[in-house]
Scaffold this active site. Structure first.
Site, short mmCIF file in Angstrom:
data_model
loop_
_atom_site.label_atom_id
_atom_site.label_comp_id
_atom_site.label_asym_id
_atom_site.label_seq_id
_atom_site.Cartn_x
_atom_site.Cartn_y
_atom_site.Cartn_z
N SER A 176 0.83 -1.19 0.00
CA SER A 176 0.00 0.00 0.00
C SER A 176 0.88 1.25 0.00
O SER A 176 1.81 1.36 -0.80
CB SER A 176 -0.96 -0.04 1.19
OG SER A 176 -1.91 0.99 1.11
N HIS A 184 -1.21 -0.49 -4.98
CA HIS A 184 -2.62 -0.45 -5.38
C HIS A 184 -3.11 0.99 -5.25
O HIS A 184 -2.40 1.87 -4.78
CB HIS A 184 -3.47 -1.42 -4.54
CG HIS A 184 -3.58 -1.07 -3.09
ND1 HIS A 184 -4.35 -1.77 -2.20
CD2 HIS A 184 -3.03 -0.07 -2.36
CE1 HIS A 184 -4.26 -1.24 -1.00
NE2 HIS A 184 -3.46 -0.20 -1.07
#
Length: 260
Positions: A126, A151
């Site tokens: 992340s 992401h």
């Protein structure tokens, strides 16, 4: 990271800091972000000519947070008795807390004069992957068994029409900003990064090197430098010319006695 100043964890962090080593081992919220930024600024002020090493093991997946906003520090009981419109707003503030803390660390890494060497171990996922890639080029590494994941920013969008509109616009801006930053330190096009972060994309250290997030893999005491793969490989031959003048590209006959 969250240990008291008199506890064992605080002592270890202080000893690491003396060696110009920062360890990021928690989800990145306002508290962790402020601590990392303070360490970066301190080490840079002490000696900007020496490298700063930052070890990263953060999945950033848990909605834990004690940020400066009252909404972020709400307890479970408060969530249960809160109006329905209050819960998605709290989740949205948590998302903004994670994202703003990460962007703060990213900007300070670009600001400091000292080179920042980032090393992934365990999991850098992340927004932690953004900090990993933000290190000085040529000094971004990963341990052989680590995992890296990129992401798009995510969060719940619900509630009244006004809440949905505001949250959706902010999520879209954050997604474009993340894609722009990843594109900057990987060399990938903005459009390609947008496509790649549409879903969780997990990578091994070798794949992360190929993508351009890191520059090498640490195997014990050896650093294996690697080069990222280009998006497009240039062809060695002109296939249109081969189709028209194929005889020029045929290999000469090799005598049997020269064949090994």
């Amino acid at each position: 990271m969250r240990g008291g100043s008199g506890g064992g964890e605080g002592d270890v962090m202080g000893l690491l800091l003396r060696e110009r080593i920062i360890f990021l081992g928690n989800d990145i919220d306002d508290f962790v972000g402020d601590a990392i930024i303070s360490m970066l600024l301190l080490l840079d002020a002490q000696d900007p000519s020496k490298d700063i090493k930052m070890f990263i093991n953060s999945s950033n997946g848990s909605l834990r947070g004690t940020g400066s906003t009252g909404l972020v520090s709400a307890t479970l009981d408060e969530f249960l008795v809160a109006p329905l419109y209050y819960i998605p707003l709290c989740l949205f503030v948590l998302l903004v807390s994670f994202f703003s803390a990460t962007m703060g660390i990213y900007d300070v890494i670009q600001l400091v004069r000292a080179d920042v060497s980032t090393i992934a171990l365990g999991c850098s996922a992340s927004t932690a992957s953004i900090i990993l890639g933000a290190g000085t080029k040529g000094k971004r590494f990963a341990m052989p068994n680590s995992r890296i994941m990129i992401h798009q920013p995510s969060g719940g969008v619900s509630g009244g029409a006004a809440y949905v509109e505001v949250q959706s616009e902010e999520l879209l801006k954050n997604k474009n900003n993340v894609a722009r930053i990843i594109s900057g330190f990987t060399g990938r096009t903005f459009e390609q990064v947008l496509k790649d972060i549409d879903r969780d994309r997990f990578m091994s250290p070798i794949e992360a090197v190929e993508y351009g997030i890191i520059d090498g893999v640490i195997d014990r005491e050896t650093i294996i430098p690697l080069e990222p793969l280009p998006q497009k490989v240039k062809p060695r031959f002109n296939y249109e010319q081969m189709e028209k003048e194929g005889e020029k590209f045929l290999l000469e006959d090799i005598p049997d006695d020269e064949i090994y």
